[in-house]
Design a protein around this motif. Structure first.
Motif, short mmCIF file in Angstrom:
data_model
loop_
_atom_site.label_atom_id
_atom_site.label_comp_id
_atom_site.label_asym_id
_atom_site.label_seq_id
_atom_site.Cartn_x
_atom_site.Cartn_y
_atom_site.Cartn_z
N ILE A 56 96.08 -18.66 65.24
CA ILE A 56 96.86 -17.46 65.56
C ILE A 56 97.33 -16.87 64.24
O ILE A 56 98.45 -17.09 63.78
CB ILE A 56 98.07 -17.79 66.48
CG1 ILE A 56 97.63 -18.53 67.73
CG2 ILE A 56 98.84 -16.53 66.83
CD1 ILE A 56 96.88 -17.72 68.74
N ASN A 57 96.43 -16.13 63.59
CA ASN A 57 96.76 -15.56 62.28
C ASN A 57 95.77 -14.44 61.94
O ASN A 57 94.77 -14.24 62.62
CB ASN A 57 96.75 -16.65 61.21
CG ASN A 57 95.40 -17.35 61.10
OD1 ASN A 57 94.38 -16.72 60.86
ND2 ASN A 57 95.40 -18.67 61.29
N TRP A 58 96.06 -13.72 60.87
CA TRP A 58 95.21 -12.60 60.46
C TRP A 58 93.83 -13.07 60.05
O TRP A 58 92.83 -12.42 60.38
CB TRP A 58 95.86 -11.82 59.31
CG TRP A 58 96.97 -10.93 59.74
CD1 TRP A 58 98.29 -11.05 59.41
CD2 TRP A 58 96.89 -9.80 60.59
NE1 TRP A 58 99.02 -10.06 60.00
CE2 TRP A 58 98.18 -9.27 60.74
CE3 TRP A 58 95.84 -9.17 61.26
CZ2 TRP A 58 98.46 -8.14 61.51
CZ3 TRP A 58 96.12 -8.04 62.04
CH2 TRP A 58 97.40 -7.55 62.16
N ASP A 59 93.73 -14.18 59.31
CA ASP A 59 92.42 -14.64 58.86
C ASP A 59 91.48 -14.88 60.03
O ASP A 59 90.33 -14.43 60.03
CB ASP A 59 92.54 -15.92 58.03
CG ASP A 59 93.14 -15.68 56.65
OD1 ASP A 59 93.13 -14.51 56.19
OD2 ASP A 59 93.63 -16.65 56.04
N ALA A 60 91.96 -15.59 61.04
CA ALA A 60 91.12 -15.87 62.21
C ALA A 60 90.73 -14.58 62.91
O ALA A 60 89.58 -14.43 63.35
CB ALA A 60 91.86 -16.80 63.16
N ALA A 61 91.65 -13.64 63.00
CA ALA A 61 91.36 -12.37 63.67
C ALA A 61 90.33 -11.56 62.89
O ALA A 61 89.39 -11.00 63.48
CB ALA A 61 92.65 -11.56 63.84
N PHE A 62 90.48 -11.50 61.57
CA PHE A 62 89.53 -10.74 60.75
C PHE A 62 88.12 -11.34 60.82
O PHE A 62 87.13 -10.63 60.75
CB PHE A 62 89.97 -10.68 59.29
CG PHE A 62 91.18 -9.81 59.06
CD1 PHE A 62 91.33 -8.60 59.69
CD2 PHE A 62 92.17 -10.22 58.18
CE1 PHE A 62 92.44 -7.79 59.47
CE2 PHE A 62 93.28 -9.43 57.95
CZ PHE A 62 93.42 -8.22 58.60
#
Length: 132
Positions: A18-24
């Protein structure tokens, strides 16, 4: 509050996914996993994987009535949501829901970059409008 599972180390994410890296990385990671799991299809591996679900829906006789609403639970950045839009163009709305606000934000940005449907000169099958 997130379930504990999502906050545990996951792949290279020490604090969970649950973070930006995973989303990107979600769209690219899906492609990579598809290519690894279905090597005979190369970069189309993810599409082959998702087509298995399409075939299962066909076999079950799944239909979406005109003006219906489709809800995509666990939509991530919208890969499956966009596929549902293509598959069921008569749906009035398609709503993507995900536990991660990061994934939703990336999905919304992808729509902002190219929100128009093919009939309007855009890359999507149908025009998709995110909830405000």
């Amino acid at each position: 509050v997130y379930p504990g599972y999502y906050m545990k180390p996951f792949h290279s994410y020490e604090d969970g996914n649950i973070n930006w890296d995973a989303a990107f990385e979600q769209e690219l990671a899906g492609r990579a996993v598809g290519a690894r799991n279905f090597p005979q299809f190369g970069e189309g591996g993810e599409d082959a994987f998702r087509e298995a679900f399409d075939k299962a829906l066909d076999k079950l006789g799944a239909v979406v009535p005109r003006d219906a609403t489709i809800v995509d639970l666990g939509c991530g950045t919208g890969t499956s949501t966009r596929r549902l839009a293509k598959r069921f163009p008569d749906a009035e709305r398609i709503i993507g829901i995900d536990l991660s606000a990061y994934f939703i934000a990336v999905g919304k940005r992808l729509l902002e970059l190219a929100p128009k449907g093919a009939r309007e000169g855009g890359p999507w099958v149908t025009t998709i409008e995110p909830d405000s």
